[in-house]
Enzyme design. Structure first.
Site, short mmCIF file in Angstrom:
data_model
loop_
_atom_site.label_atom_id
_atom_site.label_comp_id
_atom_site.label_asym_id
_atom_site.label_seq_id
_atom_site.Cartn_x
_atom_site.Cartn_y
_atom_site.Cartn_z
CD GLU A 1 -3.42 -0.58 1.70
OE1 GLU A 1 -3.59 0.61 2.02
OE2 GLU A 1 -4.25 -1.47 1.94
CG HIS B 1 -2.48 -3.66 8.16
ND1 HIS B 1 -2.75 -4.94 7.72
CD2 HIS B 1 -3.46 -2.87 7.65
CE1 HIS B 1 -3.84 -4.93 6.99
NE2 HIS B 1 -4.29 -3.68 6.93
#
Length: 430
Positions: free
Chosen positions: A49, A272
């Site tokens: 990402e 995360h």
């Protein structure tokens, strides 16, 4: 048995959540991630990402001394988001973009616009040939009603096929990334059973991190609590997997994760948690790493493939239903388009203005074009699902042949009759 001194390899993996203008505190977090990688001196960092190439270039400049070798994988509309930073020389790179990755009309999810893929870099680690993979699979937005389950299963199948067919000749294999699957989800079991890759969390000698290895936790400032339902404490969807070879025994000596808040920082690195795995590499010409056929019985492999094939068939039926709806939309729009055309030539049409007829015609054309585009999209998806099912059928047949051979071999051994070996100049490596 001649062995060499064990060497070490430290691998880092993080989903950076780097969606410019949408992710919170993106610039500040990239600064923190860069500082962390500079301080910790990992051998290889696998990032997901990193959607903006500008952010990749920022990290590349910041890590130019600690990680001089880099590669940024480009695909899709906004990119794959995959990046690799390495202290060791990158010899080669390869990218495979997944055939299925959501729907373009699901704008609120947006996965389709990111070219979800698996990237491979071949790295020279102290004379060893390391095949290092980084990937990011389609997100799971609803555990109860997962409309992307068949897409993620196809991605898992393509991932394992890519790893199987590109890792031949590697001394060691490492895969890191956000798989968006729980440890015992079908796609995860499929990947591990057919590649021989082992989960560092279950293999490590020492673990320091979140409870049960969770990488999406409630204590993270950026985590949306609804994303964890029904798992209140957290879920484990980010992984580092490993596999050695006949030349190298690979052992995960330690695995750690970040734990939400960062000391002396006002916010975490990402939504995360990051993973760091330290491997011990023992060079030995006589060492033997168990392959996927040894780690999981052939019958169990068949069960996993059969389960995956049934799920792909279900996804195929759903997609065919969607294609039928797109076709109905096309025909409905075509019939509506005939209405303003007929009204324009009828005597009674004088009561209707040309602007009204034009607007009605424009609406019909938009619906017709939308139906046609959706029909093409779903037709493409159907072909991918059918191809995946055919590949799974071939694998099932091959496993059935192996299972039959094993059973015949076992029967011969019990009867005391000698086992017959086929004459062949080739020896297949498992």
């Amino acid at each position: 048995m001649a062995t060499e001194r064990p060497s070490r390899l430290r691998v880092f993996s993080l989903n950076c959540w780097g969606i410019r203008f949408f992710s919170q505190l993106c610039t500040q977090r990239y600064e923190m991630i860069g500082e962390l990688l500079c301080q910790e001196q990992h051998d290889i960092a696998l990032l997901q990402e990193v959607w903006s190439e500008r952010d990749f270039l920022f990290l590349k400049r910041k890590l130019s001394s600690s990680h001089p070798y880099t590669h940024y994988f480009k695909s899709g509309v906004i990119g794959s988001g995959l990046a690799v930073f390495s202290r060791h020389r990158i010899q080669d790179a390869l990218l495979y973009q997944y055939s299925l990755n959501g729907y373009p009309y699901m704008l609120r999810h947006g996965d389709w616009f990111g070219g979800k893929a698996v990237g491979l870099v071949i790295v020279d680690v102290s004379g060893l040939k390391a095949h290092v993979y980084v990937t990011h699979l389609h997100a799971e937005y609803s555990r109860a009603q997962d409309e992307y389950l068949s897409h993620r299963t196809v991605q898992s199948w393509e991932l394992l096929q890519f790893v199987r067919h590109t890792s031949c000749g590697a001394d060691l294999v490492v895969l890191g990334g956000d798989l968006n699957m729980h440890p015992q989800d079908l796609g995860n079991r499929l990947l591990r059973s057919h590649t021989g890759l082992r989960d560092c969390y279950t293999e490590t000698d020492m673990f320091d991190g979140c409870e049960d290895g969770h990488t999406l936790i409630a204590d993270n400032h950026f985590t949306k609590k609804q994303d964890l339902v029904p798992f209140e404490k957290g879920i484990r969807i980010d992984y580092i997997l490993m596999k050695g070879s006949q030349r190298v025994t690979m052992k995960c000596e330690s695995l750690s994760t970040t734990k939400g808040p960062v000391a002396d920082k006002p916010f975490p690195y990402s939504d995360h948690e990051a993973l760091t795995a330290e491997f011990g590499l023992l060079h030995s010409e006589d060492s033997r790493q168990r392959g996927s056929s040894d780690t999981l019985a052939v019958s169990e492999q068949m069960e996993v493939v059969a389960e995956a094939r049934a799920l792909v068939k279900e996804g195929l039926c759903q997609t065919e239903a969607l294609r039928d709806k797109a076709m109905h939309l096309m025909f409905g729009a075509l019939l509506l388009l005939l209405l303003p055309l007929a009204m324009a030539f009828l005597p009674c049409s004088c009561s209707c203005s040309f602007s009204t007829l034009g607007l009605l015609g424009a609406v019909c054309m938009v619906l017709l074009l939308s139906g046609a585009l959706l029909y093409l999209l779903f037709t493409t998806h159907i072909k991918v699902l059918k191809e995946t099912e055919d590949q799974m059928m071939l694998t099932s047949n091959d496993l059935q042949t192996k299972l039959t051979g094993c059973q015949l071999s076992g029967s011969s051994s019990l009867d005391g009759s000698p086992e017959i070996q086929p004459l062949s100049p080739f020896k297949r490596e498992e």
